[in-house]
Design an enzyme around this catalytic site. Sequence first.
Site, mmCIF file in Angstrom:
data_model
loop_
_atom_site.group_PDB
_atom_site.id
_atom_site.type_symbol
_atom_site.label_atom_id
_atom_site.label_comp_id
_atom_site.label_asym_id
_atom_site.label_seq_id
_atom_site.Cartn_x
_atom_site.Cartn_y
_atom_site.Cartn_z
ATOM 1 N N LYS A 22 0.842 -1.207 0.000
ATOM 2 C CA LYS A 22 0.000 0.000 0.000
ATOM 3 C C LYS A 22 0.876 1.255 0.000
ATOM 4 C CE LYS A 22 -1.748 1.716 3.992
ATOM 5 N NZ LYS A 22 -1.417 3.152 4.151
ATOM 6 N N ASN A 23 1.873 1.264 0.878
ATOM 7 C CA ASN A 23 2.664 2.493 1.030
ATOM 8 C C ASN A 23 3.596 2.763 -0.147
ATOM 9 O OD1 ASN A 23 1.377 2.981 3.393
ATOM 10 N ND2 ASN A 23 3.133 2.610 4.733
ATOM 11 N N CYS A 128 -4.390 8.197 9.789
ATOM 12 C CA CYS A 128 -4.434 7.537 11.094
ATOM 13 C C CYS A 128 -4.105 8.527 12.216
ATOM 14 C CB CYS A 128 -3.413 6.406 11.141
ATOM 15 S SG CYS A 128 -3.904 4.956 10.213
ATOM 16 N N ARG A 133 1.338 14.751 13.333
ATOM 17 C CA ARG A 133 1.677 14.546 11.928
ATOM 18 C C ARG A 133 1.624 15.829 11.089
ATOM 19 N NH1 ARG A 133 -0.770 8.903 9.885
ATOM 20 N NH2 ARG A 133 1.163 8.847 8.708
ATOM 21 N N PRO A 134 2.514 16.763 11.387
ATOM 22 C CA PRO A 134 2.533 18.005 10.603
ATOM 23 C C PRO A 134 3.079 17.781 9.186
ATOM 24 C CG PRO A 134 4.359 17.960 12.164
ATOM 25 C CD PRO A 134 3.571 16.708 12.400
ATOM 26 N N VAL A 135 2.989 18.832 8.333
ATOM 27 C CA VAL A 135 3.546 18.741 6.975
ATOM 28 C C VAL A 135 4.594 19.844 6.768
ATOM 29 C CG1 VAL A 135 1.606 17.556 5.856
ATOM 30 C CG2 VAL A 135 1.562 20.052 6.061
ATOM 31 N N ASP A 136 5.163 20.334 7.871
ATOM 32 C CA ASP A 136 6.107 21.455 7.765
ATOM 33 C C ASP A 136 7.302 21.150 6.866
ATOM 34 O OD1 ASP A 136 6.655 19.614 9.869
ATOM 35 O OD2 ASP A 136 8.175 20.952 10.666
ATOM 36 N N LYS A 173 14.196 15.509 9.939
ATOM 37 C CA LYS A 173 13.950 14.081 10.236
ATOM 38 C C LYS A 173 13.792 13.398 8.885
ATOM 39 C CE LYS A 173 10.707 14.618 14.069
ATOM 40 N NZ LYS A 173 9.299 14.408 14.423
ATOM 41 N N SER A 175 11.670 12.115 7.034
ATOM 42 C CA SER A 175 10.239 11.882 6.812
ATOM 43 C C SER A 175 10.013 11.152 5.486
ATOM 44 C CB SER A 175 9.508 13.228 6.783
ATOM 45 O OG SER A 175 8.289 13.113 6.070
ATOM 46 N N VAL A 176 9.227 10.088 5.553
ATOM 47 C CA VAL A 176 8.934 9.289 4.359
ATOM 48 C C VAL A 176 8.136 10.139 3.360
ATOM 49 C CG1 VAL A 176 7.746 7.216 3.512
ATOM 50 C CG2 VAL A 176 8.931 7.164 5.731
ATOM 51 N N ASP A 317 5.403 0.646 11.797
ATOM 52 C CA ASP A 317 4.158 0.024 11.338
ATOM 53 C C ASP A 317 4.007 -1.438 11.781
ATOM 54 O OD1 ASP A 317 3.354 2.370 10.197
ATOM 55 O OD2 ASP A 317 3.659 1.747 8.120
ATOM 56 N N ILE A 339 9.056 7.047 16.445
ATOM 57 C CA ILE A 339 8.677 7.737 15.199
ATOM 58 C C ILE A 339 7.447 8.625 15.428
ATOM 59 C CG2 ILE A 339 8.036 7.458 12.755
ATOM 60 C CD1 ILE A 339 10.825 6.397 13.269
ATOM 61 N N ARG A 409 -8.565 -0.368 4.863
ATOM 62 C CA ARG A 409 -7.657 0.616 4.259
ATOM 63 C C ARG A 409 -6.318 -0.021 3.908
ATOM 64 N NH1 ARG A 409 -6.116 5.022 7.945
ATOM 65 N NH2 ARG A 409 -4.751 5.312 6.182
HETATM 66 C C1 UD1 Z 1 4.685 6.987 6.278
HETATM 67 C C2 UD1 Z 1 3.814 5.759 6.151
HETATM 68 C C3 UD1 Z 1 3.374 5.262 7.523
HETATM 69 C C4 UD1 Z 1 4.590 5.045 8.405
HETATM 70 C C5 UD1 Z 1 5.495 6.279 8.426
HETATM 71 C C6 UD1 Z 1 6.802 6.051 9.175
HETATM 72 C C7 UD1 Z 1 2.689 6.014 4.033
HETATM 73 C C8 UD1 Z 1 1.422 6.274 3.305
HETATM 74 N N1 UD1 Z 1 2.639 6.073 5.363
HETATM 75 O O1 UD1 Z 1 3.896 8.000 6.881
HETATM 76 O O2 UD1 Z 1 2.649 4.045 7.357
HETATM 77 O O3 UD1 Z 1 4.163 4.759 9.712
HETATM 78 O O4 UD1 Z 1 5.824 6.675 7.085
HETATM 79 O O5 UD1 Z 1 7.505 4.983 8.630
HETATM 80 O O6 UD1 Z 1 3.707 5.717 3.437
HETATM 81 N N2 UD1 Z 1 6.960 14.801 10.454
HETATM 82 C C9 UD1 Z 1 7.117 16.137 10.738
HETATM 83 N N3 UD1 Z 1 6.957 17.048 9.729
HETATM 84 C C10 UD1 Z 1 6.669 16.668 8.440
HETATM 85 C C11 UD1 Z 1 6.510 15.292 8.156
HETATM 86 C C12 UD1 Z 1 6.678 14.384 9.187
HETATM 87 O O7 UD1 Z 1 7.384 16.513 11.875
HETATM 88 O O8 UD1 Z 1 6.518 17.537 7.558
HETATM 89 C C13 UD1 Z 1 7.136 13.804 11.542
HETATM 90 C C14 UD1 Z 1 5.859 12.998 11.812
HETATM 91 O O9 UD1 Z 1 4.975 13.676 12.662
HETATM 92 C C15 UD1 Z 1 6.435 11.739 12.429
HETATM 93 C C16 UD1 Z 1 7.772 11.565 11.684
HETATM 94 O O10 UD1 Z 1 8.080 12.841 11.131
HETATM 95 O O11 UD1 Z 1 6.668 11.932 13.782
HETATM 96 C C17 UD1 Z 1 7.748 10.533 10.592
HETATM 97 O O12 UD1 Z 1 6.665 10.818 9.708
HETATM 98 P P1 UD1 Z 1 6.739 10.442 8.167
HETATM 99 O O13 UD1 Z 1 7.958 9.614 7.918
HETATM 100 O O14 UD1 Z 1 6.549 11.668 7.368
HETATM 101 O O15 UD1 Z 1 5.454 9.517 8.008
HETATM 102 P P2 UD1 Z 1 4.379 9.516 6.851
HETATM 103 O O16 UD1 Z 1 5.038 9.786 5.547
HETATM 104 O O17 UD1 Z 1 3.222 10.331 7.267
#
Ligand code: UD1
Length: 436
Positions: A22-23, A128, A133-136, A173, A175-176, A317, A339, A409
């Site tokens: 899925k991811n 979830c 879970r910010p998008v900064d 970080k 971030s995925v 996960d 995480i 999902r």
């Molecule tokens: C993806 C996966 C999710 C998995 C996660 C971590 C998908 C669809 N989802 O989620 O299943 O649990 O990776 O392996 O692929 N963060 C910030 N700012 C940002 C973005 C992230 O602070 O702009 C923080 C998040 O709050 C979290 C950490 O970074 O604490 C990791 O998040 P991230 O790796 O971005 O996870 P997702 O991409 O949302």
Amino acid sequence: MDSIRILGGNQLRGQIKISGSKNSSLPIMISSLLTDQELVLDNIPNLTDIETLVLILKDLGADINYSIPKRKSSLSTTSDRIMHIKFKNIISNQANYEHLSKMRAGFLVIGPLLARTGYAKVSMPGGCAIGTRPVDMHLMGLKKLGADIKIEKGYVIAEAKNGLVGNKIHLSKPSVGATQNLIMAASLAKGESIILNASIEPETMDLIACIRKMGVDIDVHGDNVQIQGTINIKGASYEIMSDRIEAGTYAIAGCMTGGRIELTNFDPHLLESPFEILRNIGCSIKLFNRRIVIEKVVKDFEPAKITTEPYPGFPTDLQAQFMALLTQASGKSIINERIFENRFMHVQELVRMGAKINLDGDKATIIGKTELIGAPVMATDLRASVSLVLAALSAKGETIINRVYHLDRGFEDLEKKILNCGGIIERIQENKYEVI
Ligand code: UD1
């Protein structure tokens, strides 16, 4: 709302074909925005998150069809279909709250949509409930590529009238989602971009492999990703990797019920860290080419210490599923969640089934072995829901799991796969309660 009923106590024995990830599927489907040519995707799972993304992409102008490959076998899953996506034209630059509130990954359209058209208006995401879970970092990276960003009434408005320009982006970080978003945006930017401290999760590498096939030159050195932007992005055919979280979940189901599971269509190297823990607590794992045989080989599991980390560390996960398993280990196990700050929502429900778990910030201490007893439970996120399925399969008596939409999902053919291995599980449609 549907629920799932499980009668615990049966050993799970048999073969399970692992579905497409899925991811991986979600960002790869979104990468179709980068070109007006067709992207042909094999091994896309049949899940509600995929359906939601199909709706988001169609709203933006995607033409999406399916074809059926000629390789059906008795173990085929409902994902045995090929998806064709083509964005001949972008008909809207806006992704709405209605769909994005259900699925966070939809937010990733902002990067490629902005890169292709110079403008994107995308709702802040849902998904979830496992933290703020910010998008900064997504927005910081897009700004570095030259975008103007505004936030208005819950929407992010990104503009780059003269197109994006490559740059160096340092993520605080790995971030995925931010990495994937920025790789797509940088693919259509002018010149070279480097993302430092990027996610090198297998799903990100899968996206990179697909975008490379579409004609973009991308190099990965350690956790740095270097992208040479180009306007000549073409269509491609690509097979999505198998789902490592689904594979890890069924591996646990086999061990936890004292059975023997053979996982097929899966590359075992994707789960080295979780498999090491399974071996240490008393499981045998035999690895073959895209096939794994796994079973419990001790009377009682040993306890374990787990810390979730970016890949190749232990995946967050699979944290909830391992917590369910460790309720069956003799002694004290510890799980540190590093995480997400709010990813212990399953603890209360496991406790209601008889588990002894103490929480202290990002640390959970599990005291085992405790007998699990079936109960009505519910979960607030996808992986937490499936940890309750695992607990229910090894519990005494009947468990009713509510809020099944979380499972739909992310777990394709869940009931069918468990039934095929001897588990007792059924879906109860709303208003239809009868005794098993
Ligand atoms: C993806 C996966 C999710 C998995 C996660 C971590 C998908 C669809 N989802 O989620 O299943 O649990 O990776 O392996 O692929 N963060 C910030 N700012 C940002 C973005 C992230 O602070 O702009 C923080 C998040 O709050 C979290 C950490 O970074 O604490 C990791 O998040 P991230 O790796 O971005 O996870 P997702 O991409 O949302």
